[in-house]
Design a protein around this motif. Structure first.
Motif, mmCIF file in Angstrom:
data_model
loop_
_atom_site.group_PDB
_atom_site.id
_atom_site.type_symbol
_atom_site.label_atom_id
_atom_site.label_comp_id
_atom_site.label_asym_id
_atom_site.label_seq_id
_atom_site.Cartn_x
_atom_site.Cartn_y
_atom_site.Cartn_z
ATOM 1 N N LYS A 6 -11.522 -7.310 -28.192
ATOM 2 C CA LYS A 6 -10.996 -6.513 -29.305
ATOM 3 C C LYS A 6 -12.121 -5.633 -29.838
ATOM 4 C CE LYS A 6 -8.812 -6.663 -33.843
ATOM 5 N NZ LYS A 6 -8.332 -7.472 -34.988
ATOM 6 N N ALA A 7 -11.832 -4.357 -30.024
ATOM 7 C CA ALA A 7 -12.887 -3.421 -30.414
ATOM 8 C C ALA A 7 -12.314 -2.248 -31.194
ATOM 9 C CB ALA A 7 -13.601 -2.899 -29.163
ATOM 10 N N ALA A 8 -13.193 -1.580 -31.937
ATOM 11 C CA ALA A 8 -12.899 -0.244 -32.469
ATOM 12 C C ALA A 8 -13.411 0.734 -31.417
ATOM 13 C CB ALA A 8 -13.616 -0.030 -33.797
ATOM 14 N N TYR A 9 -12.614 1.740 -31.053
ATOM 15 C CA TYR A 9 -13.058 2.666 -30.007
ATOM 16 C C TYR A 9 -12.419 4.029 -30.224
ATOM 17 C CZ TYR A 9 -8.491 1.761 -27.849
ATOM 18 O OH TYR A 9 -7.138 1.648 -27.617
ATOM 19 N N TYR A 10 -12.947 5.030 -29.535
ATOM 20 C CA TYR A 10 -12.349 6.364 -29.610
ATOM 21 C C TYR A 10 -12.320 6.979 -28.220
ATOM 22 C CZ TYR A 10 -17.355 7.619 -30.271
ATOM 23 O OH TYR A 10 -18.724 7.735 -30.159
ATOM 24 N N GLU A 11 -11.319 7.828 -27.991
ATOM 25 C CA GLU A 11 -11.108 8.432 -26.669
ATOM 26 C C GLU A 11 -11.373 9.932 -26.670
ATOM 27 O OE1 GLU A 11 -7.781 5.693 -24.625
ATOM 28 O OE2 GLU A 11 -7.147 6.546 -26.544
ATOM 29 N N ASN A 12 -11.738 10.457 -27.816
ATOM 30 C CA ASN A 12 -12.175 11.858 -27.918
ATOM 31 C C ASN A 12 -13.030 12.001 -29.179
ATOM 32 O OD1 ASN A 12 -9.086 11.567 -28.688
ATOM 33 N ND2 ASN A 12 -10.006 12.947 -30.191
ATOM 34 N N ALA A 40 -21.919 -9.980 -36.379
ATOM 35 C CA ALA A 40 -22.027 -8.876 -37.336
ATOM 36 C C ALA A 40 -22.608 -7.659 -36.624
ATOM 37 C CB ALA A 40 -22.912 -9.268 -38.520
ATOM 38 N N ALA A 41 -22.137 -6.476 -37.036
ATOM 39 C CA ALA A 41 -22.641 -5.214 -36.480
ATOM 40 C C ALA A 41 -22.874 -4.255 -37.640
ATOM 41 C CB ALA A 41 -21.625 -4.620 -35.503
ATOM 42 N N ALA A 42 -24.105 -3.765 -37.783
ATOM 43 C CA ALA A 42 -24.382 -2.847 -38.889
ATOM 44 C C ALA A 42 -23.911 -1.439 -38.540
ATOM 45 C CB ALA A 42 -25.874 -2.837 -39.211
ATOM 46 N N VAL A 43 -23.561 -0.686 -39.578
ATOM 47 C CA VAL A 43 -23.089 0.690 -39.427
ATOM 48 C C VAL A 43 -24.223 1.627 -39.835
ATOM 49 C CG1 VAL A 43 -21.270 2.317 -40.069
ATOM 50 C CG2 VAL A 43 -20.795 -0.147 -40.069
ATOM 51 N N ASN A 44 -24.474 2.654 -39.029
ATOM 52 C CA ASN A 44 -25.557 3.607 -39.298
ATOM 53 C C ASN A 44 -25.012 5.031 -39.258
ATOM 54 O OD1 ASN A 44 -28.139 1.876 -39.273
ATOM 55 N ND2 ASN A 44 -27.087 1.206 -37.420
ATOM 56 N N PRO A 45 -25.641 5.971 -39.999
ATOM 57 C CA PRO A 45 -25.176 7.357 -39.989
ATOM 58 C C PRO A 45 -25.080 7.942 -38.571
ATOM 59 C CG PRO A 45 -26.755 7.048 -41.761
ATOM 60 C CD PRO A 45 -26.743 5.769 -40.967
ATOM 61 N N VAL A 46 -25.976 7.513 -37.688
ATOM 62 C CA VAL A 46 -25.976 8.052 -36.324
ATOM 63 C C VAL A 46 -24.676 7.706 -35.578
ATOM 64 C CG1 VAL A 46 -27.127 6.101 -35.170
ATOM 65 C CG2 VAL A 46 -27.442 8.423 -34.292
ATOM 66 N N PRO A 64 -13.271 5.279 -22.866
ATOM 67 C CA PRO A 64 -13.266 5.047 -24.312
ATOM 68 C C PRO A 64 -14.617 4.499 -24.768
ATOM 69 C CG PRO A 64 -12.085 3.290 -23.183
ATOM 70 C CD PRO A 64 -12.443 4.313 -22.139
ATOM 71 N N ALA A 65 -15.107 5.004 -25.920
ATOM 72 C CA ALA A 65 -16.426 4.616 -26.414
ATOM 73 C C ALA A 65 -16.294 3.724 -27.635
ATOM 74 C CB ALA A 65 -17.229 5.863 -26.766
ATOM 75 N N ILE A 66 -17.021 2.618 -27.613
ATOM 76 C CA ILE A 66 -17.092 1.713 -28.766
ATOM 77 C C ILE A 66 -18.356 2.080 -29.541
ATOM 78 C CG2 ILE A 66 -17.291 -0.689 -29.519
ATOM 79 C CD1 ILE A 66 -16.097 -1.503 -26.779
ATOM 80 N N PRO A 67 -18.238 2.439 -30.835
ATOM 81 C CA PRO A 67 -19.449 2.776 -31.584
ATOM 82 C C PRO A 67 -20.273 1.538 -31.932
ATOM 83 C CG PRO A 67 -17.481 3.013 -32.968
ATOM 84 C CD PRO A 67 -17.014 2.560 -31.619
ATOM 85 N N HIS A 102 -20.351 1.021 -24.454
ATOM 86 C CA HIS A 102 -20.061 -0.343 -24.897
ATOM 87 C C HIS A 102 -20.908 -0.666 -26.123
ATOM 88 C CE1 HIS A 102 -17.654 -0.917 -21.346
ATOM 89 N NE2 HIS A 102 -18.666 -0.521 -20.589
ATOM 90 N N GLY A 103 -20.369 -0.362 -27.321
ATOM 91 C CA GLY A 103 -21.114 -0.577 -28.555
ATOM 92 C C GLY A 103 -20.794 -1.912 -29.208
ATOM 93 N N THR A 104 -21.165 -2.026 -30.475
ATOM 94 C CA THR A 104 -21.157 -3.322 -31.149
ATOM 95 C C THR A 104 -20.000 -3.524 -32.135
ATOM 96 O OG1 THR A 104 -22.662 -2.507 -32.875
ATOM 97 C CG2 THR A 104 -23.664 -3.487 -30.923
ATOM 98 N N PHE A 105 -19.145 -2.499 -32.311
ATOM 99 C CA PHE A 105 -17.991 -2.679 -33.202
ATOM 100 C C PHE A 105 -16.890 -3.358 -32.384
ATOM 101 C CE2 PHE A 105 -18.880 1.236 -36.157
ATOM 102 C CZ PHE A 105 -20.180 0.797 -36.344
ATOM 103 N N ALA A 106 -17.137 -4.634 -32.063
ATOM 104 C CA ALA A 106 -16.270 -5.360 -31.133
ATOM 105 C C ALA A 106 -16.509 -6.856 -31.304
ATOM 106 C CB ALA A 106 -16.590 -4.941 -29.689
#
Length: 316
Positions: A6-12, A40-46, A64-67, A102-106
């Motif tokens: 399960k993840a937050a992701y975007y396709e564009n 836990a995954a920290a959120v950064n401006p980048v 699809p990219a997971i931030p 494959h990022g950490t919002f997952a």
């Protein structure tokens, strides 16, 4: 059967509304890799800058990219030759790979074990997740690039933000004198972290205010704010001093300035050093908000205000 993640992701590319929440296939654990259950995954401006496409020329990305690049969690599985950690170990990492995907919002991440360090035992997963990106950025900027030494003076611009607040603490541990620049409302916070002097960029000319305290100037300017604050501060730099920025790439700077731009890289050895400082009580990290995975878009909108004190984290 591949495991679902399960993840937050975007396709564009786009604003926070492009984020979706759903299940993606989890990559298999290959040689030298480990599977980490994310706590836990920290959120950064980048994270927002990448999602909006500002860094596409610089950072390859696969959809699809997971931030998310900051993570704290528990090792669940170790691949062939991955023997530094064992299942059950608590770890943290700056998880930026050469290609963003494959990022950490997952719930899980598969990552080379070379990225991981042991989590500071005395910090919560939320606090630990807030350290890697900002801690490594401050460390690599001030020590690797800036060569900051005990007895020297560092001027930190944007010193109450995530990177700057770690910068104050690391510089003080090194034995440097710290001048923190931020708005008046954050001066007590900077003093609490160890800043020797504070300057309000709103009411004063930063360079003149610093020269009033240190007429001969400062050894290092660590720029985590840029803009007018940076322009004003340059007159306070010693002729022999150095400017290190994480925002300004130097195109508009006087070529006579000893300057270096830093874009943080993963470094597990430095993360272990940050762990030791954390366990010695020398690193404070303020978590100002936690969000669930389903609220990832809200978390990213919050970071985009650029008025976050401390860190915000996503807890899957």
């Amino acid at each position: 059967m591949s495991k679902k993640n399960k993840a937050a992701y975007y396709e564009n590319y786009g604003d926070a509304s492009v984020l979706k929440i759903g299940e993606l296939d989890l990559p298999e654990v290959k040689e030298g890799e480990v599977l980490v259950r994310i706590k836990a995954a920290a959120v950064n401006p980048v994270d927002s800058a990448v999602r909006e496409g500002w860094l596409m020329a610089f950072l390859p990305l696969n959809f699809p990219a997971i931030p998310g690049w900051d993570v704290a969690g528990v090792v669940e599985e170790c691949g062939f030759s991955a023997r530094r950690f064992k299942p059950g170990d608590e770890v943290y990492a700056y998880a930026r790979r050469p290609t963003v995907q494959h990022g950490t919002f997952a719930e899980y991440i598969v990552i080379p074990e070379s990225y991981l360090a042991h989590k500071p035992q005395n910090l919560s997963f939320e606090e630990a997740a807030g350290i890697p990106l900002v801690g490594l950025t401050a460390y690599q900027s001030m020590f690797d690039a800036g060569k900051l030494q005990a007895g020297q003076t560092v001027l930190i611009l944007g010193a109450s933000g995530g990177v700057g607040s770690l910068g104050i603490q690391l510089a003080k541990d090194k034995g440097a004198t710290v001048i923190g620049v931020a708005s008046q409302k954050n001066h007590a916070f900077m003093k609490e972290l160890g800043a020797d002097h504070t300057v309000d960029y709103k009411d004063t000319h930063v360079g003149q205010a610093v020269k009033a305290i240190f007429p001969e100037g400062v050894d290092l300017i660590f720029d985590a704010a840029s803009g007018e604050t940076l322009t004003q501060s340059l007159e306070a730099l010693k002729p022999s001093g150095k400017l290190v920025s994480i925002l300004n790439q130097g195109q508009d700077l006087d070529k006579s300035i000893n300057f270096q731009y830093v874009f943080v890289e993963p470094n597990s050895t430095q993360l272990e050093h940050l762990r030791q400082l954390g366990e010695a009580g020398k690193l404070k990290l303020h978590v100002s908000g936690t969000y669930t995975l389903d609220q990832a878009a809200d978390a990213m909108r919050q970071i985009e205000t650029h008025h976050t004190t401390g860190k915000i984290v996503i807890v899957p």
